[in-house]
Structure formats: C-alpha cells, structure tokens
Design an enzyme around this catalytic site. Structure first.
Site, PDB file in Angstrom:
ATOM      1  N   ARG A  83      42.372  32.905  78.044  1.00 35.97           N
ATOM      2  CA  ARG A  83      42.451  31.371  77.692  1.00 35.97           C
ATOM      3  C   ARG A  83      41.026  30.809  78.218  1.00 35.97           C
ATOM      4  O   ARG A  83      40.618  29.885  77.531  1.00 35.97           O
ATOM      5  CB  ARG A  83      43.804  30.922  78.372  1.00 35.97           C
ATOM      6  CG  ARG A  83      43.648  29.458  78.185  1.00 35.97           C
ATOM      7  CD  ARG A  83      45.097  28.676  78.397  1.00 35.97           C
ATOM      8  NE  ARG A  83      45.889  29.326  79.380  1.00 35.97           N
ATOM      9  CZ  ARG A  83      45.688  29.284  80.407  1.00 35.97           C
ATOM     10  NH1 ARG A  83      44.845  28.612  81.152  1.00 35.97           N
ATOM     11  NH2 ARG A  83      46.698  30.099  81.233  1.00 35.97           N
ATOM     12  N   TYR A 108      40.587  11.868  57.518  1.00 40.20           N
ATOM     13  CA  TYR A 108      41.361  12.767  57.213  1.00 40.20           C
ATOM     14  C   TYR A 108      42.951  12.700  57.610  1.00 40.20           C
ATOM     15  O   TYR A 108      43.103  12.249  58.624  1.00 40.20           O
ATOM     16  CB  TYR A 108      41.038  14.225  57.907  1.00 40.20           C
ATOM     17  CG  TYR A 108      41.763  15.437  57.733  1.00 40.20           C
ATOM     18  CD1 TYR A 108      41.546  16.214  56.556  1.00 40.20           C
ATOM     19  CD2 TYR A 108      42.392  16.110  58.812  1.00 40.20           C
ATOM     20  CE1 TYR A 108      42.412  17.391  56.610  1.00 40.20           C
ATOM     21  CE2 TYR A 108      43.298  17.030  58.836  1.00 40.20           C
ATOM     22  CZ  TYR A 108      43.141  17.616  57.532  1.00 40.20           C
ATOM     23  OH  TYR A 108      43.884  19.026  57.294  1.00 40.20           O
ATOM     24  N   ASP A 150      33.329  13.215  63.264  1.00 33.61           N
ATOM     25  CA  ASP A 150      33.911  14.688  62.501  1.00 33.61           C
ATOM     26  C   ASP A 150      32.718  14.943  61.619  1.00 33.61           C
ATOM     27  O   ASP A 150      32.570  14.379  60.550  1.00 33.61           O
ATOM     28  CB  ASP A 150      35.257  14.150  62.062  1.00 33.61           C
ATOM     29  CG  ASP A 150      35.827  15.230  61.204  1.00 33.61           C
ATOM     30  OD1 ASP A 150      35.009  16.223  60.842  1.00 33.61           O
ATOM     31  OD2 ASP A 150      37.154  15.127  61.048  1.00 33.61           O
ATOM     32  N   LYS A 195      36.620  24.782  57.667  1.00 36.43           N
ATOM     33  CA  LYS A 195      35.933  24.788  56.277  1.00 36.43           C
ATOM     34  C   LYS A 195      34.649  25.200  56.140  1.00 36.43           C
ATOM     35  O   LYS A 195      34.457  26.472  55.998  1.00 36.43           O
ATOM     36  CB  LYS A 195      36.005  23.107  56.151  1.00 36.43           C
ATOM     37  CG  LYS A 195      37.322  22.364  56.638  1.00 36.43           C
ATOM     38  CD  LYS A 195      38.405  22.600  55.702  1.00 36.43           C
ATOM     39  CE  LYS A 195      39.832  22.272  56.350  1.00 36.43           C
ATOM     40  NZ  LYS A 195      39.717  20.865  56.903  1.00 36.43           N
TER      41      LYS A 195
END
Ligand code: PLP
Length: 379
Positions: free
Chosen positions: A46, A98, A170, A195
């Site tokens: 992690r 978004y 972003d 993406k």
C-alpha cells in the site's frame, strides 16, 4: 530529454535484478526484512511497490513534475486532493465538470463542510470574485467535458498565486502531450489514467503529479493513510500505454480535426465543439497553451431532439457506444443520459449539455472508416 523520448525512458531504469527492460510486475503485498526495519526500500505494497514506483516516476517525468502518485482511479486521485482541505474551506471549480467529479464534490465533500463555487471560467478574472479568505483550492478542467471550453491556465495560476490558493488542473483530456499545466504555474496535475495515458481501455487508474516536495509529502501521506492505490498489474499496463502516448495523440489529433470539420459541414448538425476551430470562443488561448487540439469532439443536431440523438449513437458501427474516452478505439456517448445523468437537467443545460449533445472520443482507426460510419449513422 524531449517529450517523445520521455514517454519511453522518463524516470525509468532497467531492473537491477536481471536488467529486464520493462519493470517486472511485483505481484506482492510484502517484502522480506533481514532484521526489523532492514529492507530494500519496500515494506508493504500500500505504501510502495516497485512497479507502481516505476509508473510514478514516468508520470512525474512526462508532466515535468518532481513527484508522481498513482491511485486506484481518477476519482481516488481527486479524493486525495480534497483531503488536503479542512471543514470550512472553500473551492472555486469549473462549472462544466466531469460528472463524477461534481458528484464527489457535492455529495461527499459538501457533507464534510467544504463549500464549492461552480463557475464559468472562460474569463479567468471572473474567478477572483469568488475568492474569500477561506478559499484553499481552484479546480480546473481544460478542455472541459463535454463542452470543450478552454480555461487559461497561466491567467488562473496568477490569480491562485496572488491569493495563495492551490491550483489543480485535471489534464485528462489534453494529456501532457498537448499541455503541461505545471509549467504554466499549476500546483497539482490530475489524470484519469483510465483514459489517454492508459490508452487501451483496459484499466481504471488515477494520478497526481506535483513539483513541490512539501505538497508531495502531504499527498503521499494521504495516499498511504487512505489507501486508494492501484495494483502492480495495472501499473505495468499504464506504463506500457504511456510509451506510445505521443504517437497515439498525434493520430487522435489528426482524426479529431477531420471529424470536427466533417461534422461542421453536415447540414443536420447544429453546433460542433472542438477547440481547433478559429471561431471557438477560446481559440487563441487553446492555441497558446496547447500543442494541438486533441481527439475529443462534441456536437448537437438541429432541432435538439433527444430520440434522434439516441438513434444516431445506436446506429454507429465502428464507434462503440460506451462511457469513457481516450482509448485507441473510437467511442460515442450521449452525456445527458450517460456520463452527466447524475447532474440535474436544469444544471447540465446551463452549461450546454442539452438533449441532443453527442460526445465523440476519436480513436486512431483509419479516418475514412470513421467518417463513413458517422455519415451512415447521422443520415
Ligand atoms: C474519467 C474522468 C475522471 C474520473 O476518472 P476515473 O478514472 O473514471 O475515476 C475525471 N476527470 C475526467 C476529465 C475524466 O474524463
């Protein structure tokens, strides 16, 4: 190193064990220690994982940052940024956002006492009206989804710096191939790696990239403490995707331009949203801050008929009707019923997401096949 070399080599070194050119997929949760604390830099996956580290170094390199952090999704990356804030803090955000980001801000973080101002940012000076002593973050998406508005990153960063507010961008739609926000004064770049960076529609992942060490340390703390990390297999796939980012983006841009021009000439089409048109309201800003106009194109049909739009997306054969974007294959979406269904109709129409709006993610197929497909579907 130039960008087209960085995508392949940036931040990378051959694996020390056998010299493997690609980093191995270190599919492990933990690492042997010779004595308590005696490890080789990795203790628990992690916190760190060598495959994820290789990806994080690549991300930092291509965005001209110093520190990269990879997360289990784009939203997990945004969530980590919001965790820098305290109850009572305020955020000024792009209104044409978004849908998932809007949902995270309004349905989760408003509950924790953070106040959001969603505003049009076509004119950056407008932002200043919403800055109060409690403002801690400006959140910008450019080009915006799905209306392709362009926000002036440099002008926004001047305002952010003047008021000592963090600026996060972003950069999912543009990718660092087209736009490098850290060089324009942004503090944080965020990606849905799902993406264009991944580029093959085979993973869900997010990333943050920063220059400042102190900010990076705060975000590393949140990444480890909240734990929304990505796994080694997905890190490997994202790294592999990044290696061809520059050639994919080149083709996305070429095909995007051809599709935008075809649609603009079609008698049944009302509006085409693509920042490369000289009559786009922010064409000059787009030209100055981007190295191309990207592969995202949205359009509306004359009469703004909901059923007609649904029929067009159903008729497409080469384009796949699907959420998401940025993969090698062309996708079509109907925001009002898909990606933006979580935004109230009244709210979405204010920003131009009307019933007939169709959003295309132009892939890297042969352009003749894409145009022929649009032609038969629109009629
Ligand atoms: C997809 C997307 C996100 C969210 O990323 P996930 O990887 O789906 O969590 C955020 N911003 C933009 C612009 C996106 O397209």
């Amino acid at each position: 190193m130039k960008f087209n070399t960085k995508t392949i080599h940036g931040g990378q070194k051959h694996d020390p064990a056998y010299g493997s050119v690609m980093p191995p997929i270190y599919q492990t949760s933990t690492y042997a220690q010779s004595t308590p604390g005696g490890h080789k830099g990795y203790e628990y996956s992690r916190t760190h994982n060598p495959t994820r580290s290789a990806l994080e170094n690549a991300l930092a390199s291509i965005e001209n940052g110093n520190h990269g952090l990879a997360f289990g999704s784009g939203l997990a990356a945004i969530d980590a940024v919001l965790k820098l804030l305290e109850p009572g803090d305020e955020v000024v955000s792009t209104n044409d956002l978004y849908g998932g980001t809007y949902r995270l801000f309004t349905k989760i973080y408003e509950r924790f006492g953070i106040k959001f101002h969603f505003i049009g940012m076509n004119n950056a000076s407008h932002i200043e009206e919403y800055i109060t002593p409690d403002t801690k973050l400006i959140w910008v998406e450019t080009p915006t989804n799905p209306m392709m508005n362009i926000i002036d990153i440099m002008a926004t960063s001047k305002i952010a710096k003047k008021h000592n507010v963090l600026l996060a961008v972003d950069n999912t739609f543009a990718t660092p191939y087209l736009q490098q926000p850290l060089d324009m004064g942004a503090d944080i770049v965020m990606h849905s790696v799902t993406k264009y960076l991944g580029g093959h529609s085979d993973l869900v992942m997010g990333a943050l990239i920063v220059k400042d060490k102190e900010l990076a340390d705060q975000l590393y703390f949140i990444q480890n403490a909240s734990g929304a990390v990505c796994g080694p297999q997905d890190s490997f796939l994202a790294l592999r995707g990044i290696k061809t980012l520059h050639i994919r983006m080149q083709r996305h841009c070429e095909n995007g331009k051809a599709v935008a021009e075809y649609l603009a000439s079609h008698p049944k089409i009302e509006n085409v949203y693509w920042p490369g048109f000289k009559n786009h309201k922010s064409y000059e800003v787009a030209k100055s801050q981007m190295n191309g106009f990207g592969g995202m194109v949205s359009f509306t049909t004359k009469g703004n008929n909901y059923e007609e739009a649904i029929k067009i997306v159903e008729n497409l054969k080469v384009f796949t009707l699907a959420e998401s974007l940025g993969g090698v294959e062309s996708l079509a979406g109907h925001p009002a019923s898909m990606t933006h269904a979580s935004i109230p109709k009244e709210e979405r129409e204010k920003t131009g997401v009307v019933d007939s709006l169709i959003r295309l993610s132009i892939g890297i197929e042969d352009i003749d096949d894409l145009i022929a497909d649009l032609k038969q579907a629109i009629g």
